[in-house]
Design a protein around this motif. Structure first.
Motif, PDB file in Angstrom:
ATOM      1  N   THR A  66       0.830  -1.204   0.000  1.00 46.34           N
ATOM      2  CA  THR A  66       0.000   0.000   0.000  1.00 46.34           C
ATOM      3  C   THR A  66       0.865   1.254   0.000  1.00 46.34           C
ATOM      4  OG1 THR A  66      -1.722  -1.179   1.197  1.00 46.34           O
ATOM      5  CG2 THR A  66      -1.822   1.234   1.240  1.00 46.34           C
ATOM      6  N   ARG A  67       1.880   1.288   0.829  1.00 42.56           N
ATOM      7  CA  ARG A  67       2.766   2.446   0.875  1.00 42.56           C
ATOM      8  C   ARG A  67       3.507   2.587  -0.457  1.00 42.56           C
ATOM      9  NH1 ARG A  67       5.674   3.508   6.186  1.00 42.56           N
ATOM     10  NH2 ARG A  67       3.552   4.119   6.610  1.00 42.56           N
ATOM     11  N   ALA A  68       3.944   1.473  -1.041  1.00 35.62           N
ATOM     12  CA  ALA A  68       4.620   1.521  -2.349  1.00 35.62           C
ATOM     13  C   ALA A  68       3.682   2.085  -3.414  1.00 35.62           C
ATOM     14  CB  ALA A  68       5.098   0.123  -2.746  1.00 35.62           C
ATOM     15  N   ALA A  69       2.410   1.695  -3.369  1.00 31.08           N
ATOM     16  CA  ALA A  69       1.437   2.210  -4.335  1.00 31.08           C
ATOM     17  C   ALA A  69       1.221   3.708  -4.158  1.00 31.08           C
ATOM     18  CB  ALA A  69       0.110   1.464  -4.204  1.00 31.08           C
ATOM     19  N   LEU A  70       1.175   4.168  -2.909  1.00 34.52           N
ATOM     20  CA  LEU A  70       0.999   5.601  -2.657  1.00 34.52           C
ATOM     21  C   LEU A  70       2.195   6.400  -3.171  1.00 34.52           C
ATOM     22  CD1 LEU A  70      -0.600   5.563   0.886  1.00 34.52           C
ATOM     23  CD2 LEU A  70      -1.620   6.492  -1.198  1.00 34.52           C
ATOM     24  N   ILE A  71       3.381   5.884  -2.985  1.00 36.83           N
ATOM     25  CA  ILE A  71       4.567   6.580  -3.486  1.00 36.83           C
ATOM     26  C   ILE A  71       4.553   6.589  -5.012  1.00 36.83           C
ATOM     27  CG2 ILE A  71       7.092   6.466  -3.656  1.00 36.83           C
ATOM     28  CD1 ILE A  71       6.980   5.298  -0.743  1.00 36.83           C
ATOM     29  N   THR A  72       4.229   5.456  -5.614  1.00 31.52           N
ATOM     30  CA  THR A  72       4.197   5.343  -7.067  1.00 31.52           C
ATOM     31  C   THR A  72       3.102   6.212  -7.672  1.00 31.52           C
ATOM     32  OG1 THR A  72       5.053   3.102  -6.892  1.00 31.52           O
ATOM     33  CG2 THR A  72       4.099   3.689  -8.978  1.00 31.52           C
ATOM     34  N   ALA A  73       2.090   6.544  -6.889  1.00 33.78           N
ATOM     35  CA  ALA A  73       1.018   7.402  -7.393  1.00 33.78           C
ATOM     36  C   ALA A  73       1.515   8.799  -7.739  1.00 33.78           C
ATOM     37  CB  ALA A  73      -0.123   7.480  -6.377  1.00 33.78           C
ATOM     38  N   GLY A  74       2.737   9.100  -7.370  1.00 32.85           N
ATOM     39  CA  GLY A  74       3.338  10.370  -7.754  1.00 32.85           C
ATOM     40  C   GLY A  74       3.872  10.371  -9.178  1.00 32.85           C
ATOM     41  N   SER A  75       3.700   9.267  -9.894  1.00 36.47           N
ATOM     42  CA  SER A  75       4.205   9.162 -11.270  1.00 36.47           C
ATOM     43  C   SER A  75       3.741  10.289 -12.189  1.00 36.47           C
ATOM     44  CB  SER A  75       3.825   7.811 -11.881  1.00 36.47           C
ATOM     45  OG  SER A  75       4.498   6.780 -11.223  1.00 36.47           O
ATOM     46  N   PRO A  76       2.475  10.700 -12.167  1.00 35.36           N
ATOM     47  CA  PRO A  76       2.075  11.786 -13.063  1.00 35.36           C
ATOM     48  C   PRO A  76       2.871  13.074 -12.854  1.00 35.36           C
ATOM     49  CG  PRO A  76       0.136  10.674 -12.228  1.00 35.36           C
ATOM     50  CD  PRO A  76       1.315  10.124 -11.478  1.00 35.36           C
TER      51      PRO A  76
END
Length: 179
Positions: A104-114
């Motif tokens: 979950t934390r990895a997904a939240l960090i990766t959500a910064g991709s845009p």
């Protein structure tokens, strides 16, 4: 105002959105599977087997569709430029990271991709940095601040490590915050 998107010939727009939802669902599960796998196997071995299986599967699909698997000498630099950062580095960084943090934390960090895509576009491609682009970047960063698991941890670093040890331990599960 732009026109509504039109699907490719022979395809419905609803089908396109369903395929994107399917891809998103698979991508979401990957964070948790990656976290579990990284706890039980070497990230390099996992990455190798993952891409070996994916490569063989895609090659089989291409052969069944009658598509060529040839890459010309002129295409090779482009393929390497896409493969090394986009596949190799991403996978190694991802699997090494999910050994230490939750999916979950990895997904939240990766959500910064845009935001990273936009900044790369501005820096690398010289895309005009309009007010609306900067507004989007600032809003995304602000939203990230308040939507992250650490959002309950209002200050960094803590004012007094001894006084807030239990609070920070709750904010950063699995990390030794107290001596």
């Amino acid at each position: 105002m732009s026109a509504l998107p039109t699907p490719p010939p022979g395809r419905s727009l609803a089908g396109t959105y369903l395929r994107m939802l399917g891809a998103t669902a698979i991508w979401a599960v990957t964070f948790h599977v990656g976290h579990y796998t990284a706890q039980h196997a070497d990230p390099l071995g996992v990455a190798l087997l993952r891409f070996l299986f994916a490569g063989l599967t895609l090659a089989g699909i291409a052969v069944l569709r009658g598509q060529s698997l040839r890459i010309t000498r002129a295409q090779l630099p482009l393929v390497l430029a896409l493969a090394i950062p986009g596949v190799v580095a991403y996978t190694l960084f991802f699997l090494a990271s999910v050994q230490s943090i939750s999916g979950t934390r990895a997904a939240l960090i990766t959500a910064g991709s845009p935001v990273m895509v936009e900044l790369a576009s501005i820096v690398l491609l010289g895309t005009a940095a309009s007010a609306s682009r900067w507004t989007g970047i600032v809003l995304r960063c602000w939203a990230r601040r308040w939507s992250s698991p650490a959002a309950t941890c209002r200050t960094w670093p803590p004012p007094s490590a001894a006084a807030s040890c239990s609070r920070w331990a709750a904010c950063w599960p699995g990390r030794r915050m107290c001596s």
